[in-house]
Design an enzyme around this catalytic site. Structure first.
Site, PDB file in Angstrom:
ATOM      1  N   SER A 102       0.844  -1.194   0.000  1.00 44.32           N
ATOM      2  CA  SER A 102       0.000   0.000   0.000  1.00 44.32           C
ATOM      3  C   SER A 102       0.885   1.252   0.000  1.00 44.32           C
ATOM      4  CB  SER A 102      -0.964  -0.036   1.189  1.00 44.32           C
ATOM      5  OG  SER A 102      -1.980   0.930   1.054  1.00 44.32           O
ATOM      6  N   ASP A 109      -9.295  -4.514  -6.027  1.00 38.87           N
ATOM      7  CA  ASP A 109      -8.918  -3.626  -4.934  1.00 38.87           C
ATOM      8  C   ASP A 109      -9.791  -2.371  -5.004  1.00 38.87           C
ATOM      9  OD1 ASP A 109      -7.668  -1.900  -3.129  1.00 38.87           O
ATOM     10  OD2 ASP A 109      -5.664  -2.653  -3.594  1.00 38.87           O
ATOM     11  N   HIS A 134      -7.679  -5.271  -1.486  1.00 41.61           N
ATOM     12  CA  HIS A 134      -6.424  -4.665  -1.045  1.00 41.61           C
ATOM     13  C   HIS A 134      -5.605  -5.597  -0.156  1.00 41.61           C
ATOM     14  CE1 HIS A 134      -3.796  -1.245  -0.725  1.00 41.61           C
ATOM     15  NE2 HIS A 134      -3.927  -1.138   0.585  1.00 41.61           N
TER      16      HIS A 134
END
Length: 738
Positions: free
Chosen positions: A595, A670, A702
């Site tokens: 991320s 995601d 995600h």
């Protein structure tokens, strides 16, 4: 960069280096993702109002039944069972539960289906604990069902509208009618509020249960985002939802109050305040006074307003300003006299403040060059405030109590590491959860007045013994001074570390605003993976750079309008410093992250090609232009206002510099960091004629998990690390990557 490496895995050479290590097992990815290191925890604990008992949700595999059991705090003995699904027709298991305020009823959640990170649809029942009558709340799949204060009604959301069910009559009343998918939402947050303001239920009962306040979201002008869902059918489907990217329109929000007696709804006029966002609403102890936290688009001004429901008028009680941004929290607590507790960074550190009901400061409760990291509550009887803080060092957490005057502070926890607390309803007891890097979670019952341990509830000595049977190394905590700042760091070295040898360095970080990875607590899956890699011959390093949390307001907010600039500078400088050490091979330094951490690892490799030999980026943001409004603009303002901050710190802008080995990973479904980020970076790399590895996991969000997915991902990353940073030998060489 041309790298010659051996495809031989390094732990084959290292596992027999000492007799001690030979007697221990090597950690495998199958161990990590197969549940070998699962820890014991306390599940769904609720303190009962009598302050002497607590309830826990349990599941018996032998009986295939869920139970809600009540235990005595002091003795730890089970007192009674409130519900058992064997006695509840149609319910096979309970996922979670909530009490009514008078504890005469239980709201039972079953068959939940996750929507986004925090939201879900589910089937809910109310169980009357005296009569054992079971009532289905609604035939519909519903969201956020919530008891009225007297337990006679349930409010909930369904299909973007709000409903109230009268439990005595069974009548379900729809109180909004304009809800429409991707257009109007009543009482439930939209995607970006849920993700970035961290709440789903946007409605609240007043103290008497005769009024319901709620936020309405008008998403009509928010751009739509679509994701292909490949599934198992012949044709893929699409998930379409409203997702405002930085600089684009957000939902227009408005505040409303529904009166149950008149069945009328009135909108509250907030035009005179910073009401672009309404990130919190909460009734005070006065049934006619509603509090609302409001903030502007930049999120650097927060207005706390009180709404008089009788006159539908609002007044400003408190305003908080910051040159960067003001964090929204759930710490606002109203005392019996409607004075309130508030937390703020206005002193330069996050601390607790006490205000009267007009917003006049009574006093600052805590003070010092350390952070309050959790506010637990206020005991009306003793006048003590309970909180968690970093007073014992920024990598540690301790539990404290102090009078609201700020005097007579007591440190309740006594072990250095990470302590957190769950207090009984009357603040007689608390359950302390302790861990450090060498001690998995220990749950103890303690006296809230002194912190004295009464008994141990549960420990993880079996897990500790299991971990000890594997080859592991301690985390070595220290600080590293780079770019004028003292940064927290840990290293993990191979068990048989030899200072006369050269080791590859593999760095891990997240680096996002206010985050922390260097912490004295029991680790998770990534820590076991890092231990596995360390025993294969890598030194693992983690550095929390500028912009991370728990070192004061200025340290955290100095990255404002430049996300990725100073954080990358710190990781590069740390890598260069570590690479200068005698036992680290400066030609074999890699970095990875997920991320925000993937955004960082990409930037580090591209912007410092002579420092980093490789990087792995999982689910990365590759341009803040692609990410949502609330998070991105909080730190960057809009791309229209700050185009250079967005573009100069984007990995896409630096692909021409790539020389090392790069692995890029994303889930195609995601909903948070869209796969668009990876696709745009891939296109830029292709046009720059750069070779790289990449992997897309179909229909994964995600978190990239489900079935064999995590094991597959970590196998892929491990192979990539070994191929890129592995020990060169004279045999079996292959040429790889760039």
């Amino acid at each position: 960069m041309i790298r010659l490496i051996s495809i031989r895995v390094l732990f084959l050479f290292l596992a027999v280096s000492t007799s001690t290590i030979a007697q221990q097992k090597q950690i495998t990815l199958e161990d990590i993702w197969g549940g070998t290191f699962s820890a014991e925890r306390l599940d769904v604990l609720r303190s009962l109002k009598n302050g002497k008992e607590y309830s826990v949700l349990n599941y018996s595999r032998e009986e295939s039944a869920s139970t809600v059991d009540v235990f005595n705090y002091e003795s730890g003995k089970k007192v009674r069972t409130l519900v058992n699904t064997k006695d509840l027709p149609g319910i096979n298991y309970i996922i979670s539960y909530e009490f009514s305020d008078d504890e005469s009823k239980l709201l039972l959640a079953t068959q939940l289906k996750q929507i986004y990170r925090r939201s879900s649809l589910g089937t809910y029942y109310v169980c009357d604990l005296k009569s054992k009558k079971l009532t289905l709340v609604s035939e519909k799949q519903i969201q956020e069902p919530t008891f009225s204060p007297d337990g006679s009604k349930i409010a909930f959301g369904s299909d973007n509208n709000l409903y109230i069910k009268d439990l005595a009559t069974g009548v379900e009343m729809q109180i909004t009618t304009d809800g429409e998918k991707n257009s109007i939402i009543n009482g439930i947050t939209d995607w970006v509020y849920e993700e970035e303001f961290a709440f789903v239920r946007a409605f609240d009962w007043n103290k008497e249960g005769n009024k319901l306040a709620f936020i309405k979201f008008d998403e009509s002008e928010v751009p739509r985002f679509s994701m292909d869902v490949y599934g198992t059918e012949l044709y893929p489907s699409q998930q379409v939802f409203k997702y405002p990217k930085a600089g684009d329109p957000n939902a227009e929000v408005s505040l409303h109050i529904y009166d149950l007696a008149s069945k009328n709804t009135e909108m509250v006029a907030l035009d005179g305040y910073n009401s672009y966002y309404i990130p919190r609403i909460k009734w005070t102890n006065d049934p006619n006074v509603l509090s609302a936290q409001l903030t502007n688009r930049h999120q650097n001004v927060v207005d706390l307003v009180f709404v008089d429901a009788a006159t539908n008028s609002a007044k400003l009680v408190l305003q908080e300003k910051d040159d960067a941004y003001v964090d929204i929290t759930d710490n606002l607590t109203f005392l019996n006299d409607n004075s309130f507790i508030w937390t703020s960074e206005k002193s330069g550190w996050n601390h607790i403040y006490h205000y009267d009901k007009t917003g006049k400061l009574i006093n600052q409760v805590t003070n010092g060059n350390w952070e309050v990291t959790n506010y637990y509550g206020f005991d009306q009887n003793t006048g003590r405030v309970y909180y968690q803080s970093t007073e014992n060092g920024s990598i540690n957490r301790d539990v404290y109590s102090v009078l609201r005057s700020g005097k007579n502070k007591v440190r309740l926890s006594d072990k250095t590491g990470t302590n957190s607390a769950s207090f009984s309803a009357d603040y007689t007891y608390y359950i302390n959860t302790f861990s450090d890097t060498e001690t998995p979670y220990v749950f103890t019952l303690n006296k809230a007045k002194t912190g004295e341990k009464i008994r141990e509830i549960k420990n993880n000595t079996a897990l500790k013994a299991k971990v000890d049977s594997f080859v592991t190394s301690p985390k070595e905590f220290s600080t590293i001074k780079v770019n004028g700042a003292e940064l927290n760091m840990y290293l993990i070295k191979p068990k048989d570390f030899d200072p006369n040898k050269k080791y590859p360095l593999f760095m891990y970080q997240y680096s996002g605003p206010g985050s922390q990875q260097v912490a004295n607590r029991w680790g998770g899956a990534n820590d076991y993976w890092h231990q596995m890699l360390a025993q294969q011959g890598y030194i693992i390093a983690c550095v929390d750079g500028r912009g991370t949390g728990l070192k004061g307001r200025d340290f955290k907010k100095m990255t404002q309008k430049e996300l990725g600039k100073y954080e990358v500078e710190d990781q590069v400088a740390a890598a260069q410093h570590l690479g200068s050490l005698e036992y680290i091979d400066a030609d074999r330094i890699g970095i990875w992250g997920w991320s925000y951490g993937g955004f960082m690892s990409s930037n580090c490799l591209f912007q410092a090609p002579d420092t980093f030999a490789m990087a792995i980026a999982v689910a990365p943001v590759t341009s803040w232009r692609f990410y949502d409004t609330i998070y991105t603009e909080r730190y960057m303002q809009t791309p229209q206002e700050n185009p250079s901050g967005y573009d100069e710190n984007s990995p896409i802008s630096h692909v021409n510099n790539l020389k090392g080995d790069f692995l890029l990973v994303h889930g195609s479904a995601d909903d948070n960091v869209h796969v668009q980020n990876t696709m745009r970076l891939v296109e830029a790399l292709i046009q720059a004629d750069k070779d790289f590895e990449w992997m897309i996991y179909p229909d994964k969000n995600h978190g990239i998990y489900g079935g064999n997915t995590r094991l597959h991902l970590y196998k892929k990353m491990t192979r990539f690390i070994n191929e890129s940073l592995g020990e060169p030998t004279a045999e079996e060489h292959i040429q790889i990557k760039n």
